[in-house]
Scaffold this active site. Sequence first.
Site, PDB file in Angstrom:
ATOM      1  N   ALA A   1       0.859  -1.181   0.000  1.00  0.00           N
ATOM      2  CA  ALA A   1       0.000   0.000   0.000  1.00  0.00           C
ATOM      3  C   ALA A   1       0.897   1.233   0.000  1.00  0.00           C
ATOM      4  CB  ALA A   1      -0.908  -0.016   1.214  1.00  0.00           C
TER       5      ALA A   1
ATOM      6  N   GLY B   1       0.576  -5.118   0.904  1.00  0.00           N
ATOM      7  CA  GLY B   1      -0.657  -5.172   0.108  1.00  0.00           C
ATOM      8  C   GLY B   1      -0.428  -5.782  -1.268  1.00  0.00           C
TER       9      GLY B   1
ATOM     10  N   GLU C   1      -0.661  -9.403  -0.758  1.00  0.00           N
ATOM     11  CA  GLU C   1      -2.078  -9.703  -0.476  1.00  0.00           C
ATOM     12  C   GLU C   1      -2.912  -9.654  -1.761  1.00  0.00           C
ATOM     13  OE1 GLU C   1      -2.088  -6.645   2.545  1.00  0.00           O
ATOM     14  OE2 GLU C   1      -2.563  -8.103   4.091  1.00  0.00           O
TER      15      GLU C   1
ATOM     16  N   GLU D   1       4.878  -5.456   6.949  1.00  0.00           N
ATOM     17  CA  GLU D   1       4.168  -4.343   7.596  1.00  0.00           C
ATOM     18  C   GLU D   1       4.651  -4.063   9.009  1.00  0.00           C
ATOM     19  OE1 GLU D   1       2.766  -6.679   5.753  1.00  0.00           O
ATOM     20  OE2 GLU D   1       1.039  -5.932   4.624  1.00  0.00           O
TER      21      GLU D   1
HETATM   22  N1  DAK Z   1       4.607   3.172  -0.744  1.00  0.00           N
HETATM   23  C1  DAK Z   1       5.033   4.345  -1.269  1.00  0.00           C
HETATM   24  N2  DAK Z   1       6.173   4.480  -1.965  1.00  0.00           N
HETATM   25  C2  DAK Z   1       6.927   3.385  -2.130  1.00  0.00           C
HETATM   26  C3  DAK Z   1       6.552   2.133  -1.600  1.00  0.00           C
HETATM   27  C4  DAK Z   1       5.327   2.042  -0.881  1.00  0.00           C
HETATM   28  N3  DAK Z   1       4.854   0.900  -0.379  1.00  0.00           N
HETATM   29  N4  DAK Z   1       7.516   1.243  -1.916  1.00  0.00           N
HETATM   30  C5  DAK Z   1       8.446   1.918  -2.626  1.00  0.00           C
HETATM   31  N5  DAK Z   1       8.099   3.207  -2.755  1.00  0.00           N
HETATM   32  C6  DAK Z   1       8.825   4.268  -3.444  1.00  0.00           C
HETATM   33  C7  DAK Z   1      10.077   4.673  -2.677  1.00  0.00           C
HETATM   34  O1  DAK Z   1       9.768   5.603  -1.677  1.00  0.00           O
HETATM   35  C8  DAK Z   1      10.921   5.282  -3.799  1.00  0.00           C
HETATM   36  O2  DAK Z   1      10.453   6.571  -4.056  1.00  0.00           O
HETATM   37  P1  DAK Z   1      11.517   7.785  -4.332  1.00  0.00           P
HETATM   38  O3  DAK Z   1      12.418   7.781  -3.179  1.00  0.00           O
HETATM   39  O4  DAK Z   1      12.201   7.378  -5.626  1.00  0.00           O
HETATM   40  O5  DAK Z   1      10.658   9.001  -4.468  1.00  0.00           O
HETATM   41  C9  DAK Z   1      10.573   4.405  -5.002  1.00  0.00           C
HETATM   42  O6  DAK Z   1       9.328   3.783  -4.683  1.00  0.00           O
HETATM   43  C10 DAK Z   1      11.601   3.312  -5.261  1.00  0.00           C
HETATM   44  O7  DAK Z   1      11.767   2.579  -4.046  1.00  0.00           O
HETATM   45  P2  DAK Z   1      13.200   2.333  -3.384  1.00  0.00           P
HETATM   46  O8  DAK Z   1      14.159   3.424  -3.740  1.00  0.00           O
HETATM   47  O9  DAK Z   1      12.970   2.064  -1.938  1.00  0.00           O
HETATM   48  O10 DAK Z   1      13.659   1.012  -4.156  1.00  0.00           O
HETATM   49  P3  DAK Z   1      14.621  -0.138  -3.618  1.00  0.00           P
HETATM   50  O11 DAK Z   1      14.874  -1.016  -4.775  1.00  0.00           O
HETATM   51  O12 DAK Z   1      15.808   0.441  -2.893  1.00  0.00           O
HETATM   52  O13 DAK Z   1      13.766  -0.925  -2.522  1.00  0.00           O
HETATM   53  C11 DAK Z   1      11.750  -2.000  -1.685  1.00  0.00           C
HETATM   54  C12 DAK Z   1      12.620  -1.617  -2.935  1.00  0.00           C
HETATM   55  C13 DAK Z   1      10.462  -2.631  -2.207  1.00  0.00           C
HETATM   56  C14 DAK Z   1      12.524  -3.068  -0.864  1.00  0.00           C
HETATM   57  C15 DAK Z   1      11.504  -0.756  -0.822  1.00  0.00           C
HETATM   58  O14 DAK Z   1      11.002   0.277  -1.670  1.00  0.00           O
HETATM   59  C16 DAK Z   1      10.515  -1.001   0.281  1.00  0.00           C
HETATM   60  O15 DAK Z   1      10.885  -1.576   1.316  1.00  0.00           O
HETATM   61  N6  DAK Z   1       9.273  -0.532   0.083  1.00  0.00           N
HETATM   62  C17 DAK Z   1       8.243  -0.615   1.102  1.00  0.00           C
HETATM   63  C18 DAK Z   1       7.736  -2.028   1.238  1.00  0.00           C
HETATM   64  C19 DAK Z   1       6.666  -2.140   2.325  1.00  0.00           C
HETATM   65  O16 DAK Z   1       6.927  -1.804   3.489  1.00  0.00           O
HETATM   66  N7  DAK Z   1       5.476  -2.565   1.951  1.00  0.00           N
HETATM   67  C20 DAK Z   1       4.382  -2.677   2.863  1.00  0.00           C
HETATM   68  C21 DAK Z   1       3.611  -1.378   2.820  1.00  0.00           C
HETATM   69  S1  DAK Z   1       2.309  -1.350   4.025  1.00  0.00           S
HETATM   70  C22 DAK Z   1      -5.237  -1.790   4.696  1.00  0.00           C
HETATM   71  C23 DAK Z   1      -4.959  -2.792   3.792  1.00  0.00           C
HETATM   72  C24 DAK Z   1      -3.666  -3.021   3.382  1.00  0.00           C
HETATM   73  C25 DAK Z   1      -2.651  -2.278   3.872  1.00  0.00           C
HETATM   74  C26 DAK Z   1      -2.911  -1.274   4.765  1.00  0.00           C
HETATM   75  C27 DAK Z   1      -4.199  -1.021   5.186  1.00  0.00           C
HETATM   76  N8  DAK Z   1      -6.588  -1.564   5.111  1.00  0.00           N
HETATM   77  C28 DAK Z   1      -7.664  -2.387   4.521  1.00  0.00           C
HETATM   78  C29 DAK Z   1      -6.909  -0.510   5.999  1.00  0.00           C
HETATM   79  C30 DAK Z   1      -1.332  -2.568   3.398  1.00  0.00           C
HETATM   80  C31 DAK Z   1      -0.242  -2.005   3.945  1.00  0.00           C
HETATM   81  C32 DAK Z   1       1.038  -2.159   3.279  1.00  0.00           C
HETATM   82  O17 DAK Z   1       1.186  -2.778   2.240  1.00  0.00           O
END
Ligand code: DAK
Length: 258
Positions: free
Chosen positions: A65, A109, A112, A132
Site C-alpha cells: 500500500a 498489500g 495480499e 508491515e
Molecule cells: N509506498 C510508497 N512508496 C513506495 C513504496 C510504498 N509501499 N515502496 C516503494 N516506494 C517508493 C520509494 O519511496 C521510492 O520513491 P523515491 O524515493 O524514488 O521518491 C521508489 O518507490 C523506489 O523505491 P526504493 O528506492 O525504496 O527502491 P529499492 O529497490 O531500494 O527498494 C523496496 C525496494 C520494495 C525493498 C523498498 O522500496 C521497500 O521496502 N518498500 C516498502 C515495502 C513495504 O513496506 N510494503 C508494505 C507497505 S504497508 C489496509 C490494507 C492493506 C494495507 C494497509 C491497510 N486496510 C484495509 C486498511 C497494506 C499495507 C502495506 O502494504
Amino acid sequence: MNYENIIVATHGKVGLITLHRPEVLNALNDGLIDDLGAALRLFEADENIGCIVVTGSEKAFAAGADIAAMVNWDYMEVYKTNFITRNWDCIAQCRKPVIAAVAGFALGGGCELAMTCDMIYAADTAKFGQPEVKLGILPGAGGTQRLPRAVGKAKAMDLCLSARLMDAEEAERCGLVARIIPAAKLLEETLAAAATIANFSLPMLMMIKESVNRAWESSLHEGLLFERRTIHAAFAMDDRKEGMAAFLQKRKPVFKNR
Ligand code: DAK
C-alpha cells in the site's frame, strides 16, 4: 476507458491488467484499486474474455500500500472512507479465473493482492513478503488469513513477524506459487497459459473456480457436497456433451459457453 494507474489490453480471450505506478513500484493507492476494480468489472461483463491476468513491472508487482498516502491518516479517516476495502475485494469477487503474474517485489498489500488472485505465476526474480511490522502495522488486506492458508501457520508467522522476504523458489516449495517462469518469459508464458484456460468452456471454468474455493471456505464434507451438486449440474450443459462427444470423435471441441 482511460485509466491513470493501470494499463489494460486484451490478447484474444485473455484480459491483461498491468499495474502502472512505476515511480513508486506500483504502490497501491485508492486510485489504483479503483481503476483495477473498474477494469475487472468490464472484463467480467465481457463474454469474449475467459481469463484475466494481473501483472506489474519487471521490478515490482506491487511494493505494498502507498505509505506516503497513508502516513497522516487517522482511524476515523480510514474507517469512514473504507480505505482500500472499497474496491479491494474486486478480484475475489470476480467469477472468471484471475492469474497474478509476479516479477520483483510483491510486498505487503502487493503480496495480499497477488494472493487474492486464483493463482500466482512467479518470475524467478519474484520476492514475496508481509513486512508491515516494520511500519508498526499488521497485514490488513488478507495477509494474516490468506498467507497461513496458502503456506501453513509456521511460515506465515515467520514472514509476518520477522518481515523477511521469500524468493520464488521458496514460495513455490511452500505452495504460494503455482509455477516459476524465467523473468524474461513471464508475460509470454502466463498469457499462453491463460489462453489455454480461456479456450475452455467459461461456465465450467467458473464452476471449477467456485468448487476449488469451497475447499478454503468450508468443511471437507460441505465442499464435497458442493462439488457433487456442481458436477451433477454440469450434465445439463451443452459444453459437457460437446466435450465428451469431441473426445470420442477424435476432434477438437467447440464450446459455446452453454
Ligand atoms: N509506498 C510508497 N512508496 C513506495 C513504496 C510504498 N509501499 N515502496 C516503494 N516506494 C517508493 C520509494 O519511496 C521510492 O520513491 P523515491 O524515493 O524514488 O521518491 C521508489 O518507490 C523506489 O523505491 P526504493 O528506492 O525504496 O527502491 P529499492 O529497490 O531500494 O527498494 C523496496 C525496494 C520494495 C525493498 C523498498 O522500496 C521497500 O521496502 N518498500 C516498502 C515495502 C513495504 O513496506 N510494503 C508494505 C507497505 S504497508 C489496509 C490494507 C492493506 C494495507 C494497509 C491497510 N486496510 C484495509 C486498511 C497494506 C499495507 C502495506 O502494504
